[in-house]
Motif scaffolding. Structure first.
Motif, PDB file in Angstrom:
ATOM      1  N   ASN A   1      89.349  24.789  61.438  1.00 14.48           N
ATOM      2  CA  ASN A   1      88.563  23.552  61.444  1.00 14.48           C
ATOM      3  C   ASN A   1      87.092  23.884  61.209  1.00 14.48           C
ATOM      4  O   ASN A   1      86.432  24.492  62.052  1.00 14.48           O
ATOM      5  CB  ASN A   1      88.760  22.813  62.773  1.00 14.48           C
ATOM      6  N   GLY A   2      86.593  23.470  60.045  1.00 18.42           N
ATOM      7  CA  GLY A   2      85.228  23.810  59.628  1.00 18.42           C
ATOM      8  C   GLY A   2      84.161  23.204  60.520  1.00 18.42           C
ATOM      9  O   GLY A   2      83.129  23.831  60.777  1.00 18.42           O
ATOM     10  N   THR A   3      84.403  21.982  60.998  1.00 22.41           N
ATOM     11  CA  THR A   3      83.427  21.316  61.857  1.00 22.41           C
ATOM     12  C   THR A   3      83.230  22.104  63.148  1.00 22.41           C
ATOM     13  O   THR A   3      82.106  22.404  63.562  1.00 22.41           O
ATOM     14  CB  THR A   3      83.901  19.884  62.194  1.00 22.41           C
TER      15      THR A   3
ATOM     16  N   ASN B   1      83.980  25.191  63.671  1.00 24.81           N
ATOM     17  CA  ASN B   1      83.432  26.522  63.420  1.00 24.81           C
ATOM     18  C   ASN B   1      81.926  26.470  63.152  1.00 24.81           C
ATOM     19  O   ASN B   1      81.178  27.349  63.575  1.00 24.81           O
ATOM     20  CB  ASN B   1      84.151  27.204  62.257  1.00 24.81           C
ATOM     21  N   PHE B   2      81.505  25.401  62.485  1.00 24.62           N
ATOM     22  CA  PHE B   2      80.069  25.199  62.269  1.00 24.62           C
ATOM     23  C   PHE B   2      79.351  25.074  63.611  1.00 24.62           C
ATOM     24  O   PHE B   2      78.330  25.718  63.857  1.00 24.62           O
ATOM     25  CB  PHE B   2      79.845  23.946  61.420  1.00 24.62           C
TER      26      PHE B   2
ATOM     27  N   ALA C   1      75.095  18.502  63.727  1.00 20.21           N
ATOM     28  CA  ALA C   1      76.212  18.497  62.767  1.00 20.21           C
ATOM     29  C   ALA C   1      76.519  17.075  62.305  1.00 20.21           C
ATOM     30  O   ALA C   1      76.847  16.839  61.140  1.00 20.21           O
ATOM     31  CB  ALA C   1      77.455  19.133  63.394  1.00 20.21           C
TER      32      ALA C   1
ATOM     33  N   VAL D   1      78.456  16.998  58.764  1.00 17.11           N
ATOM     34  CA  VAL D   1      79.509  18.002  58.956  1.00 17.11           C
ATOM     35  C   VAL D   1      80.486  17.544  60.037  1.00 17.11           C
ATOM     36  O   VAL D   1      81.674  17.862  59.999  1.00 17.11           O
ATOM     37  CB  VAL D   1      78.895  19.386  59.317  1.00 17.11           C
TER      38      VAL D   1
ATOM     39  N   ASP E   1      88.392  16.674  65.897  1.00 17.08           N
ATOM     40  CA  ASP E   1      88.049  18.068  65.602  1.00 17.08           C
ATOM     41  C   ASP E   1      87.794  18.879  66.877  1.00 17.08           C
ATOM     42  O   ASP E   1      88.451  19.878  67.124  1.00 17.08           O
ATOM     43  CB  ASP E   1      86.808  18.133  64.701  1.00 17.08           C
TER      44      ASP E   1
ATOM     45  N   THR F   1      81.192  26.610  57.978  1.00 19.19           N
ATOM     46  CA  THR F   1      82.410  25.804  57.858  1.00 19.19           C
ATOM     47  C   THR F   1      83.579  26.588  57.255  1.00 19.19           C
ATOM     48  O   THR F   1      84.648  26.016  57.024  1.00 19.19           O
ATOM     49  CB  THR F   1      82.152  24.551  56.992  1.00 19.19           C
ATOM     50  N   THR F   2      83.377  27.882  57.011  1.00 21.65           N
ATOM     51  CA  THR F   2      84.451  28.694  56.420  1.00 21.65           C
ATOM     52  C   THR F   2      85.660  28.807  57.355  1.00 21.65           C
ATOM     53  O   THR F   2      85.501  28.908  58.559  1.00 21.65           O
ATOM     54  CB  THR F   2      83.925  30.102  56.088  1.00 21.65           C
ATOM     55  N   ASN F   3      86.847  28.762  56.794  1.00 25.09           N
ATOM     56  CA  ASN F   3      88.084  28.958  57.547  1.00 25.09           C
ATOM     57  C   ASN F   3      88.619  30.367  57.327  1.00 25.09           C
ATOM     58  O   ASN F   3      88.242  31.026  56.364  1.00 25.09           O
ATOM     59  CB  ASN F   3      89.159  27.965  57.077  1.00 25.09           C
TER      60      ASN F   3
END
Lengths: 316, 316
Positions: free
Chosen positions: B159-161, B163-164, B183, B188, B196, B276-278
């Motif tokens: 989940n990019g959100t 992780n951000f 965010a 984001v 999320d 936001t990388t997975n």
């Protein structure tokens, strides 16, 4: 599927060992001097034990393995440059009999890609070669999935021996010669390490990537611009480290060019794997950058990529 | 292939925008209120401009898109829990007409996997859903390639959100509420971020992975053990950082169990992507650990995974 496995090194032997677990039978298995052939499937443990203790896989001639009953020829003899023999002849023999080919040997698809594709076009058999680039990592299948047209560049750290040497040099502040000797002691580097450290192995993988990405044009090793790691002083790695960076031997394939050489990369970047781990970065048109990393070599690891190719052929 | 695209959010719109480039025609396109249908292929720029300015894609009823001429239904309506509607009805309508389905919507394969597989078994159509897990990353196709039987565990940051938020908390030493507000300002995170940050979205992806790995058994969200990131104090991230570690929301699927929760991981580990990388890690029986990372969301990124599924169907 019934497999004829040519080559009895770590990779070929692992294919023989694991084939049954994947639901396949090995009906022929050959090293450079001997072969064992059995249309009902050879007994893997017995044959592998004989190879280990007597240095031969059986009493038959290697040519008999080529003439055996099989659906897929697994080509796992050593990679050779130029004419890519004897691998290329094995590929040709299988395709002329309308059999499939799965390659671990880089030679045919790096040095004679045009010939391979031409033979394939005239055959009912297909040629797959996931194991030739990045061992167990799904590099070629990912490129096929995304579509070569939608990939703008591929960068990779594709030689575990070189990466081990560079990782150790950076971590310990040692010179190339020291670390290479250590790697040779550990069996990570060959007695003659030139194929790895001069960048040839990495370049061959780059050539295969270029062939897969290319639209028609054929590449060979002669098209690659190659620099190895032999001349890197330990001091360069130390300086890089102070700056949060390190050095990796990277192949880049982009716009029809293949370049191999030591490059500065951020220490924690996707292209700075440590030890013998390999890494590949795909730069795509619409999906940003995709990174894959994993074991790029090893018997069972590479065998699992070969057996995934065999499964692919079985499901088609 | 002729595509009927259901859903006109970022993903559905990107599919419509990019389909032509991949050699496919969009013959129907619907949002929740309107549709445009043209057996010769809709004019993507005109339709997308109308959607942007007038808030509708055309003058037809959404039901007409379902009844249109198409080979593949692309289901890109929002993921819903429980009955997975309206996505599930779209899947059913397509399969009953012997058409293929490509999903971006996680609902049908996370909440009603058994129904989907049953409908598929009675249909000439197939259901693919690479885009549901990890956006552009080739996660499900890699699992298929390796063979689910040969995978012992899957771990992912999906989940990019989330992780951000965790990346920013660690980098800036800020509390959850501060970073979440930031965010949200940047777009984001959603206004209601609970889907999320409570881990539901990550868990749904874990459920899909469990369904793909499972041999027969069906999983739903009720089978997942889920903890989100809402209660993590900034001080935990600071303490982790002093120890060279960080916190990531990780889903682990192993031996039929699905667990989602914040976990301590080394800062440079494969499972500590930033922003936001997975990232996904596959633990395999014979090929060690394979890591994949890349953009896990985004319109064109997710659309490229959908179009890769469409290509797969076209080549079968």
């Amino acid at each position: 599927m019934r497999l004829a496995v040519m080559g009895a090194g770590a990779v070929g032997s692992s294919v023989v060992e694991l084939a049954g677990e994947y639901g396949h039978d090995v009906t022929a298995f050959a090293d450079s001097r001997s072969a064992v052939v059995d249309a009902d499937g050879i007994d893997a443990p017995t044959v592998l034990e004989r190879k280990e203790h007597e240095g031969v896989v059986g009493d038959a001639d290697p040519e008999e393995a080529l003439a055996a009953t099989y659906d897929v020829l697994v080509e796992a003899t050593p990679t050779t440059l130029g004419d890519a023999e004897p691998g290329m002849s094995h590929v040709e023999a299988a395709l002329r009999r309308d059999r499939h080919v799965v390659l671990a040997n880089k030679g045919p698809v790096a040095e004679r890609y045009g010939d391979v594709r031409e033979l394939e076009a005239d055959s009912e058999g297909r040629v797959l070669f996931e194991a030739t680039v990045g061992g167990a990592m799904p590099v070629l299948s990912t490129i096929t999935d995304i579509g070569p047209d939608h990939i703008t560049a591929v960068r990779g750290v594709l030689n575990g021996t070189v990466n081990f040497v560079l990782s150790r040099m950076a971590a310990e502040g040692l010179d190339y010669e020291h670390v290479l000797a250590e790697a040779q002691d550990m069996g990570v580097a060959e007695t003659d390490p030139s194929f790895d450290v001069e960048g040839t192995d990495t370049a061959l993988k780059g050539v295969i990537l270029a062939n897969v990405l290319a639209d028609g044009r054929e590449y060979t090793l002669a098209d690659a611009d190659v620099e190895g790691i032999v001349d890197i002083p330990g001091s360069v790695l130390e300086l890089a480290r102070e700056d949060g960076r390190t050095v990796r031997l990277i192949v880049e394939v982009r716009a029809g060019e293949i370049r191999v050489g030591p490059r500065l990369v951020p220490e924690n970047a996707a292209l700075a794997p440590t030890g013998t781990t390999n890494a590949v970065q795909l730069e795509t048109e619409h999906a940003g950058q995709l990174n894959v990393s994993g074991p790029g070599a090893g018997g069972p690891e590479t065998a699992s990529a070969i057996l995934a190719d065999v499964d692919r052929l079985a499901h088609e």
